[in-house]
Design a protein around this motif. Structure first.
Motif, mmCIF file in Angstrom:
data_model
loop_
_atom_site.group_PDB
_atom_site.id
_atom_site.type_symbol
_atom_site.label_atom_id
_atom_site.label_comp_id
_atom_site.label_asym_id
_atom_site.label_seq_id
_atom_site.Cartn_x
_atom_site.Cartn_y
_atom_site.Cartn_z
ATOM 1 N N GLU A 14 0.820 -1.201 0.000
ATOM 2 C CA GLU A 14 0.000 0.000 0.000
ATOM 3 C C GLU A 14 0.862 1.263 0.000
ATOM 4 O O GLU A 14 1.842 1.361 0.719
ATOM 5 C CB GLU A 14 -0.903 0.018 1.227
ATOM 6 C CG GLU A 14 -1.962 -1.075 1.227
ATOM 7 C CD GLU A 14 -2.768 -1.061 2.506
ATOM 8 O OE1 GLU A 14 -3.912 -0.584 2.478
ATOM 9 O OE2 GLU A 14 -2.234 -1.508 3.527
ATOM 10 N N THR A 15 0.462 2.191 -0.805
ATOM 11 C CA THR A 15 1.116 3.501 -0.797
ATOM 12 C C THR A 15 0.207 4.555 -0.173
ATOM 13 O O THR A 15 0.672 5.604 0.238
ATOM 14 C CB THR A 15 1.489 3.934 -2.227
ATOM 15 O OG1 THR A 15 0.297 3.965 -3.033
ATOM 16 C CG2 THR A 15 2.490 2.965 -2.833
ATOM 17 N N GLU A 16 -1.086 4.251 -0.116
ATOM 18 C CA GLU A 16 -2.045 5.166 0.479
ATOM 19 C C GLU A 16 -2.963 4.382 1.409
ATOM 20 O O GLU A 16 -3.422 3.294 1.062
ATOM 21 C CB GLU A 16 -2.886 5.856 -0.599
ATOM 22 C CG GLU A 16 -2.070 6.699 -1.576
ATOM 23 C CD GLU A 16 -2.934 7.268 -2.687
ATOM 24 O OE1 GLU A 16 -2.892 8.484 -2.889
ATOM 25 O OE2 GLU A 16 -3.648 6.472 -3.330
ATOM 26 N N VAL A 17 -3.215 4.908 2.577
ATOM 27 C CA VAL A 17 -4.031 4.220 3.568
ATOM 28 C C VAL A 17 -5.504 4.561 3.350
ATOM 29 O O VAL A 17 -5.888 5.728 3.348
ATOM 30 C CB VAL A 17 -3.606 4.595 4.996
ATOM 31 C CG1 VAL A 17 -4.494 3.898 6.022
ATOM 32 C CG2 VAL A 17 -2.145 4.237 5.224
ATOM 33 N N ASP A 55 -20.683 -2.799 -7.945
ATOM 34 C CA ASP A 55 -20.402 -3.660 -9.097
ATOM 35 C C ASP A 55 -19.574 -2.913 -10.133
ATOM 36 O O ASP A 55 -19.519 -1.677 -10.142
ATOM 37 C CB ASP A 55 -21.704 -4.138 -9.739
ATOM 38 C CG ASP A 55 -22.466 -5.118 -8.860
ATOM 39 O OD1 ASP A 55 -21.850 -5.678 -7.931
ATOM 40 O OD2 ASP A 55 -23.664 -5.322 -9.108
ATOM 41 N N VAL A 56 -18.963 -3.653 -11.033
ATOM 42 C CA VAL A 56 -18.199 -3.047 -12.126
ATOM 43 C C VAL A 56 -19.103 -2.077 -12.887
ATOM 44 O O VAL A 56 -20.228 -2.421 -13.267
ATOM 45 C CB VAL A 56 -17.667 -4.125 -13.086
ATOM 46 C CG1 VAL A 56 -16.968 -3.475 -14.278
ATOM 47 C CG2 VAL A 56 -16.694 -5.042 -12.356
ATOM 48 N N GLY A 57 -18.630 -0.860 -13.069
ATOM 49 C CA GLY A 57 -19.421 0.162 -13.740
ATOM 50 C C GLY A 57 -20.251 1.009 -12.811
ATOM 51 O O GLY A 57 -20.760 2.067 -13.206
ATOM 52 N N GLY A 58 -20.371 0.577 -11.549
ATOM 53 C CA GLY A 58 -21.159 1.341 -10.577
ATOM 54 C C GLY A 58 -20.360 2.483 -9.989
ATOM 55 O O GLY A 58 -19.131 2.490 -10.003
ATOM 56 N N GLU A 59 -21.071 3.452 -9.417
ATOM 57 C CA GLU A 59 -20.413 4.653 -8.892
ATOM 58 C C GLU A 59 -19.538 4.372 -7.678
ATOM 59 O O GLU A 59 -18.630 5.157 -7.359
ATOM 60 C CB GLU A 59 -21.469 5.701 -8.537
ATOM 61 C CG GLU A 59 -22.474 5.251 -7.489
ATOM 62 C CD GLU A 59 -23.636 6.220 -7.322
ATOM 63 O OE1 GLU A 59 -23.389 7.333 -6.812
ATOM 64 O OE2 GLU A 59 -24.763 5.871 -7.718
ATOM 65 N N TRP A 60 -19.768 3.263 -6.986
ATOM 66 C CA TRP A 60 -18.961 2.912 -5.828
ATOM 67 C C TRP A 60 -17.823 1.948 -6.154
ATOM 68 O O TRP A 60 -17.005 1.644 -5.288
ATOM 69 C CB TRP A 60 -19.830 2.266 -4.749
ATOM 70 C CG TRP A 60 -20.777 3.171 -4.056
ATOM 71 C CD1 TRP A 60 -21.026 4.493 -4.321
ATOM 72 C CD2 TRP A 60 -21.624 2.823 -2.953
ATOM 73 N NE1 TRP A 60 -21.976 4.981 -3.473
ATOM 74 C CE2 TRP A 60 -22.362 3.988 -2.617
ATOM 75 C CE3 TRP A 60 -21.837 1.663 -2.225
ATOM 76 C CZ2 TRP A 60 -23.293 4.005 -1.580
ATOM 77 C CZ3 TRP A 60 -22.752 1.660 -1.203
ATOM 78 C CH2 TRP A 60 -23.480 2.824 -0.877
ATOM 79 N N HIS A 61 -17.788 1.436 -7.362
ATOM 80 C CA HIS A 61 -16.873 0.324 -7.646
ATOM 81 C C HIS A 61 -15.414 0.665 -7.375
ATOM 82 O O HIS A 61 -14.719 -0.081 -6.688
ATOM 83 C CB HIS A 61 -17.028 -0.151 -9.093
ATOM 84 C CG HIS A 61 -16.072 -1.250 -9.442
ATOM 85 N ND1 HIS A 61 -16.205 -2.531 -8.945
ATOM 86 C CD2 HIS A 61 -14.941 -1.257 -10.211
ATOM 87 C CE1 HIS A 61 -15.221 -3.275 -9.396
ATOM 88 N NE2 HIS A 61 -14.437 -2.533 -10.166
ATOM 89 N N GLU A 62 -14.942 1.761 -7.903
ATOM 90 C CA GLU A 62 -13.521 2.070 -7.778
ATOM 91 C C GLU A 62 -13.104 2.308 -6.331
ATOM 92 O O GLU A 62 -12.075 1.771 -5.893
ATOM 93 C CB GLU A 62 -13.145 3.265 -8.659
ATOM 94 C CG GLU A 62 -11.659 3.598 -8.657
ATOM 95 C CD GLU A 62 -10.764 2.417 -8.966
ATOM 96 O OE1 GLU A 62 -9.644 2.364 -8.419
ATOM 97 O OE2 GLU A 62 -11.174 1.525 -9.735
ATOM 98 N N ALA A 66 -10.417 -0.293 -4.711
ATOM 99 C CA ALA A 66 -9.122 0.184 -4.235
ATOM 100 C C ALA A 66 -8.920 -0.161 -2.762
ATOM 101 O O ALA A 66 -7.806 -0.495 -2.332
ATOM 102 C CB ALA A 66 -9.021 1.696 -4.445
ATOM 103 N N TRP A 67 -9.982 -0.087 -1.980
ATOM 104 C CA TRP A 67 -9.898 -0.399 -0.553
ATOM 105 C C TRP A 67 -9.684 -1.892 -0.323
ATOM 106 O O TRP A 67 -8.791 -2.294 0.422
ATOM 107 C CB TRP A 67 -11.166 0.077 0.135
ATOM 108 C CG TRP A 67 -11.318 -0.321 1.568
ATOM 109 C CD1 TRP A 67 -10.503 0.022 2.610
ATOM 110 C CD2 TRP A 67 -12.366 -1.121 2.128
ATOM 111 N NE1 TRP A 67 -10.982 -0.515 3.783
ATOM 112 C CE2 TRP A 67 -12.117 -1.210 3.512
ATOM 113 C CE3 TRP A 67 -13.488 -1.747 1.589
ATOM 114 C CZ2 TRP A 67 -12.959 -1.927 4.363
ATOM 115 C CZ3 TRP A 67 -14.327 -2.449 2.435
ATOM 116 C CH2 TRP A 67 -14.056 -2.534 3.810
ATOM 117 N N VAL A 68 -10.480 -2.725 -0.998
ATOM 118 C CA VAL A 68 -10.396 -4.174 -0.810
ATOM 119 C C VAL A 68 -9.060 -4.714 -1.306
ATOM 120 O O VAL A 68 -8.546 -5.704 -0.792
ATOM 121 C CB VAL A 68 -11.580 -4.878 -1.519
ATOM 122 C CG1 VAL A 68 -11.399 -6.386 -1.518
ATOM 123 C CG2 VAL A 68 -12.888 -4.512 -0.833
ATOM 124 N N ALA A 69 -8.468 -4.053 -2.287
ATOM 125 C CA ALA A 69 -7.173 -4.499 -2.807
ATOM 126 C C ALA A 69 -6.057 -4.289 -1.788
ATOM 127 O O ALA A 69 -4.973 -4.868 -1.914
ATOM 128 C CB ALA A 69 -6.847 -3.747 -4.100
#
Length: 225
Positions: A14-17, A55-62, A66-69
């Motif tokens: 991680e580079t950003e918390v 979901d992919v394409g949803g407004e919350w996806h990214e 990024a958090w789950v990764a």
């Protein structure tokens, strides 16, 4: 996609918390029961991850991806009155169980925590231990380590981890049935002997804490059946 990331847990450096803010409604008069609050926390955390907007394409996806990764950090804070009403306008999911409410918010960079959340207190979220009733039909069981003392705020994050880690182990049919019950969870504290038996079972998902607060690194805090 989100479930695949949760299941793999092979996160990069991680580079950003990032963290998921969890807001616990604890009014000064007539506060909720500890068990109900923890059950609401567990349900609301997984509800954010399984929301169609993630979901992919949803407004919350990214933000969720990024958090789950990274590490699935959560920060629980308490709110009451106008503070509680203010966070309802922020992206997230509120779950209420037996009068106890928790709103889990869209994960954000810690440095970008919304002002309405940043000013809330992390401490002072503890509640007295209570005696829960029967396990509701369809609820997913989450067992708390009986040998480890944790505040309600700390445990709210831990049961939230557990419900998330459990989700990828369920079939599509089981997930749909769980969603129909608003991801109902039953948080229980077994005896030490029962815990020792469960912790070695292949049929449970274990939450092992990173040790940033309250417990030693690597402590198994919660088991999801």
């Amino acid at each position: 996609m989100i479930l695949d990331l949760i299941a793999s847990r092979n996160y990069a450096e991680e580079t950003e918390v990032r963290a998921m803010p969890m807001v616990l409604r604890i009014e000064r008069v007539d506060p909720p029961s500890r068990t109900a609050l923890l059950e609401a926390a567990a349900a609301s955390a997984v509800a954010v991850c399984l929301d169609p907007r993630a979901d992919v394409g949803g407004e919350w996806h990214e933000p969720v991806r990024a958090w789950v990764a990274g590490r699935i950090r959560k920060v629980a804070r308490r709110a009451r009155g106008a503070q509680w009403e203010a966070v309802q306008a922020l992206p997230g999911v509120t779950i209420t169980v037996n009068g106890a409410s928790v709103r889990s918010l869209l994960p954000v960079l810690v440095t970008e925590t919304p002002r309405e959340v940043a000013k809330l207190q992390i401490s002072g979220s503890d509640l007295p231990v209570d005696e829960p009733g029967e396990v509701p039909e369809g609820a997913r069981l989450l067992y708390v380590n009986p040998r480890v003392e944790m505040s309600a705020g700390k445990l709210a994050a831990q049961v939230g981890h557990a419900s998330m880690l459990l989700a990828p182990r369920l079939s599509e049919t089981e997930l749909k049935a769980w969603a129909a019950l608003d991801y109902r969870c039953a948080v229980r504290t077994p005896s030490a002997a029962e815990w020792d038996s469960l912790v070695h079972s292949a049929d449970v998902v274990a939450v092992r804490d990173a040790g940033f607060t309250e417990v030693e690194p690597g402590t198994t805090t919660v088991l999801a059946v």
